[in-house]
Design an enzyme around this catalytic site. Structure first.
Site, PDB file in Angstrom:
ATOM      1  N   ASN A 149       0.801  -1.222   0.000  1.00  0.00           N
ATOM      2  CA  ASN A 149       0.000   0.000   0.000  1.00  0.00           C
ATOM      3  C   ASN A 149       0.836   1.275   0.000  1.00  0.00           C
ATOM      4  O   ASN A 149       0.319   2.348  -0.298  1.00  0.00           O
ATOM      5  CB  ASN A 149      -0.911  -0.076   1.238  1.00  0.00           C
ATOM      6  CG  ASN A 149      -1.526   1.239   1.621  1.00  0.00           C
ATOM      7  OD1 ASN A 149      -2.435   1.712   0.950  1.00  0.00           O
ATOM      8  ND2 ASN A 149      -1.005   1.848   2.683  1.00  0.00           N
ATOM      9  N   TYR A 170       1.984   9.569 -11.592  1.00  0.00           N
ATOM     10  CA  TYR A 170       1.130   8.839 -10.638  1.00  0.00           C
ATOM     11  C   TYR A 170       0.184   7.900 -11.386  1.00  0.00           C
ATOM     12  O   TYR A 170       0.075   6.708 -11.054  1.00  0.00           O
ATOM     13  CB  TYR A 170       0.338   9.854  -9.807  1.00  0.00           C
ATOM     14  CG  TYR A 170      -0.488   9.254  -8.693  1.00  0.00           C
ATOM     15  CD1 TYR A 170       0.113   8.689  -7.578  1.00  0.00           C
ATOM     16  CD2 TYR A 170      -1.882   9.273  -8.744  1.00  0.00           C
ATOM     17  CE1 TYR A 170      -0.644   8.156  -6.545  1.00  0.00           C
ATOM     18  CE2 TYR A 170      -2.654   8.750  -7.714  1.00  0.00           C
ATOM     19  CZ  TYR A 170      -2.028   8.186  -6.610  1.00  0.00           C
ATOM     20  OH  TYR A 170      -2.781   7.665  -5.585  1.00  0.00           O
ATOM     21  N   LYS A 192       0.290   3.836 -11.102  1.00  0.00           N
ATOM     22  CA  LYS A 192      -0.822   3.154 -10.426  1.00  0.00           C
ATOM     23  C   LYS A 192      -1.631   2.288 -11.385  1.00  0.00           C
ATOM     24  O   LYS A 192      -2.149   1.235 -10.995  1.00  0.00           O
ATOM     25  CB  LYS A 192      -1.726   4.190  -9.744  1.00  0.00           C
ATOM     26  CG  LYS A 192      -1.096   4.849  -8.514  1.00  0.00           C
ATOM     27  CD  LYS A 192      -0.966   3.862  -7.377  1.00  0.00           C
ATOM     28  CE  LYS A 192      -0.542   4.522  -6.085  1.00  0.00           C
ATOM     29  NZ  LYS A 192      -0.478   3.586  -4.962  1.00  0.00           N
ATOM     30  N   THR A 228      -6.781  11.422   4.132  1.00  0.00           N
ATOM     31  CA  THR A 228      -5.482  11.071   4.718  1.00  0.00           C
ATOM     32  C   THR A 228      -4.523  12.250   4.508  1.00  0.00           C
ATOM     33  O   THR A 228      -4.871  13.235   3.861  1.00  0.00           O
ATOM     34  CB  THR A 228      -4.874   9.848   4.005  1.00  0.00           C
ATOM     35  OG1 THR A 228      -4.588  10.219   2.649  1.00  0.00           O
ATOM     36  CG2 THR A 228      -5.810   8.650   4.018  1.00  0.00           C
TER      37      THR A 228
HETATM   38  N1  NAP Z   1      -5.740   9.335  -0.035  1.00  0.00           N
HETATM   39  C1  NAP Z   1      -6.272   9.172  -1.240  1.00  0.00           C
HETATM   40  O1  NAP Z   1      -7.151   9.943  -1.662  1.00  0.00           O
HETATM   41  C2  NAP Z   1      -5.833   8.026  -2.106  1.00  0.00           C
HETATM   42  C3  NAP Z   1      -6.597   7.725  -3.245  1.00  0.00           C
HETATM   43  C4  NAP Z   1      -6.215   6.657  -4.051  1.00  0.00           C
HETATM   44  C5  NAP Z   1      -5.096   5.904  -3.732  1.00  0.00           C
HETATM   45  N2  NAP Z   1      -4.361   6.240  -2.623  1.00  0.00           N
HETATM   46  C6  NAP Z   1      -3.188   5.413  -2.313  1.00  0.00           C
HETATM   47  O2  NAP Z   1      -3.306   4.909  -1.007  1.00  0.00           O
HETATM   48  C7  NAP Z   1      -2.011   4.564  -0.512  1.00  0.00           C
HETATM   49  C8  NAP Z   1      -1.866   5.068   0.906  1.00  0.00           C
HETATM   50  O3  NAP Z   1      -1.897   6.491   0.886  1.00  0.00           O
HETATM   51  P1  NAP Z   1      -2.645   7.351   2.015  1.00  0.00           P
HETATM   52  O4  NAP Z   1      -3.722   8.103   1.355  1.00  0.00           O
HETATM   53  O5  NAP Z   1      -2.936   6.512   3.192  1.00  0.00           O
HETATM   54  O6  NAP Z   1      -1.516   8.456   2.320  1.00  0.00           O
HETATM   55  P2  NAP Z   1      -0.382   8.575   3.443  1.00  0.00           P
HETATM   56  O7  NAP Z   1      -1.014   8.685   4.772  1.00  0.00           O
HETATM   57  O8  NAP Z   1       0.491   9.669   2.957  1.00  0.00           O
HETATM   58  O9  NAP Z   1       0.387   7.176   3.374  1.00  0.00           O
HETATM   59  C9  NAP Z   1       1.431   6.891   2.489  1.00  0.00           C
HETATM   60  C10 NAP Z   1       2.240   5.789   3.117  1.00  0.00           C
HETATM   61  O10 NAP Z   1       3.245   5.336   2.190  1.00  0.00           O
HETATM   62  C11 NAP Z   1       4.492   5.280   2.873  1.00  0.00           C
HETATM   63  N3  NAP Z   1       5.578   5.504   1.929  1.00  0.00           N
HETATM   64  C12 NAP Z   1       5.681   6.475   0.978  1.00  0.00           C
HETATM   65  N4  NAP Z   1       6.847   6.386   0.331  1.00  0.00           N
HETATM   66  C13 NAP Z   1       7.510   5.333   0.876  1.00  0.00           C
HETATM   67  C14 NAP Z   1       8.774   4.743   0.645  1.00  0.00           C
HETATM   68  N5  NAP Z   1       9.616   5.210  -0.314  1.00  0.00           N
HETATM   69  N6  NAP Z   1       9.146   3.673   1.381  1.00  0.00           N
HETATM   70  C15 NAP Z   1       8.320   3.180   2.345  1.00  0.00           C
HETATM   71  N7  NAP Z   1       7.102   3.689   2.604  1.00  0.00           N
HETATM   72  C16 NAP Z   1       6.709   4.760   1.883  1.00  0.00           C
HETATM   73  C17 NAP Z   1       4.393   6.378   3.920  1.00  0.00           C
HETATM   74  O11 NAP Z   1       5.252   6.106   5.010  1.00  0.00           O
HETATM   75  P3  NAP Z   1       6.628   6.870   5.381  1.00  0.00           P
HETATM   76  O12 NAP Z   1       6.470   8.310   4.943  1.00  0.00           O
HETATM   77  O13 NAP Z   1       6.731   6.677   6.860  1.00  0.00           O
HETATM   78  O14 NAP Z   1       7.675   6.108   4.629  1.00  0.00           O
HETATM   79  C18 NAP Z   1       2.954   6.238   4.362  1.00  0.00           C
HETATM   80  O15 NAP Z   1       2.836   5.245   5.358  1.00  0.00           O
HETATM   81  C19 NAP Z   1      -1.002   5.156  -1.507  1.00  0.00           C
HETATM   82  O16 NAP Z   1      -0.499   4.139  -2.341  1.00  0.00           O
HETATM   83  C20 NAP Z   1      -1.852   6.130  -2.318  1.00  0.00           C
HETATM   84  O17 NAP Z   1      -1.344   6.335  -3.620  1.00  0.00           O
HETATM   85  C21 NAP Z   1      -4.715   7.257  -1.806  1.00  0.00           C
END
Ligand code: NAP
Length: 254
Positions: free
Chosen positions: A90, A157, A161, A192
């Site tokens: 994720n 992105y 994805k 988030t």
């Molecule tokens: N929020 C939305 O609207 C949305 C919509 C569609 C899809 N998504 C997807 O949902 C997933 C989770 O995102 P979220 O919305 O929960 O945002 P978030 O709270 O910013 O979470 C992102 C997570 O990814 C980790 N991460 C990022 N780069 C990394 C790296 N190089 N190595 C290890 N860990 C890494 C971050 O941890 P650290 O910074 O501690 O490493 C964090 O735990 C993502 O793949 C995102 O693309 C989100």
């Protein structure tokens, strides 16, 4: 309760947002969970929360761009809990955004490295371990962006994805005979840190909210429940899917 009894799971991107809430839900449903991300302090507090609620988890911090990190996550699952049944890959980033004519080669490549290549490397090591113990469930976090809908300025992105959907299908076809299911979850907007950084004004949030048929964005808990479904035996005949959990953003034009 107990939909994941006796299961061992890896959750990446567990320091915040969707991953953090999903790790907590997996643990509440009986799974032992290896949680990963770069921020050690956030992972440590998550492990403490899970243990305080009666669950079991261990943190392994690292960067998903490293293949060794994925080996370490799988090794932690096996050494501490004896096997691996579920992997929620994720971790993700918006990456370099903005007009595509300005996006750098390194920015584009790094976005793919975090969102797509890292997911492949994760699955490579997870599937090898799952195959030794009779099967498992792998889930990737994709998005509607670049699949059913897009915005200007998110080429890296969207490419990374939507690549996960092809990866999902290819791995599902290849490892189905070994009882390994592979699926992608495609969230709409979820409240988030990532969402708030992208949509940092009330106007931007209202614009995104209105795109959804449900006229709201999701909570991370709503995503976690869909991921739990794919992880659990409730989805025992579900593989190779791109599961939209998007509040209808894909079918709305108002
Ligand atoms: N929020 C939305 O609207 C949305 C919509 C569609 C899809 N998504 C997807 O949902 C997933 C989770 O995102 P979220 O919305 O929960 O945002 P978030 O709270 O910013 O979470 C992102 C997570 O990814 C980790 N991460 C990022 N780069 C990394 C790296 N190089 N190595 C290890 N860990 C890494 C971050 O941890 P650290 O910074 O501690 O490493 C964090 O735990 C993502 O793949 C995102 O693309 C989100």
């Amino acid at each position: 309760m107990n939909r994941l009894s006796n299961k061992v799971a890896i959750v990446t991107g567990a320091s915040s947002g969707i991953g953090r809430v999903t790790a907590r839900l997996f643990a509440a449903e009986g799974a032992k969970v290896v949680v990963g991300a770069r921020r050690q302090a956030e992972l440590d507090s998550l492990v403490a929360e899970i243990r305080a609620a009666g669950g079991d988890a261990v943190a392994v911090a690292g960067d998903v761009r490293s293949e060794d990190y994925h080996k370490a996550l799988v090794a932690a699952a096996v050494e501490r809990y004896g096997k691996l049944d579920i992997a929620f890959n994720n971790a993700g980033t918006i990456g370099e955004a903005g007009p595509s004519t300005d996006v750098s080669e390194t920015g584009f490549a790094d976005t793919l490295a975090i969102n797509l290549t890292a997911s492949f490397l994760a699955a490579k090591h997870q599937i090898a371990e799952m195959a030794r113990h009779g099967g498992g469930s792998v889930i990737f976090t994709s998005t509607f962006v670049g699949y059913s809908f897009s915005f200007p300025g998110v080429a890296a992105y969207a490419a990374s994805k939507s690549g996960l959907i092809g990866l999902t299908q290819a791995l599902a076809a290849e490892y189905g005979p070994q009882n390994i299911r592979v699926n992608a979850v495609l969230p709409g907007a979820v409240d988030t840190d990532m969402y708030r950084e992208m949509n940092d004004t009330p106007d931007k949030q209202a614009f995104i909210t209105n795109l959804h048929a449900l006229k709201r964005v999701a909570t991370p808990e709503e995503l976690a429940r869909s991921v739990l479904y794919l992880a659990s035996d409730d989805a025992s005949f579900v593989t190779g899917t791109a599961l939209l959990v998007d509040g209808g953003i894909s079918i709305t034009r108002t």
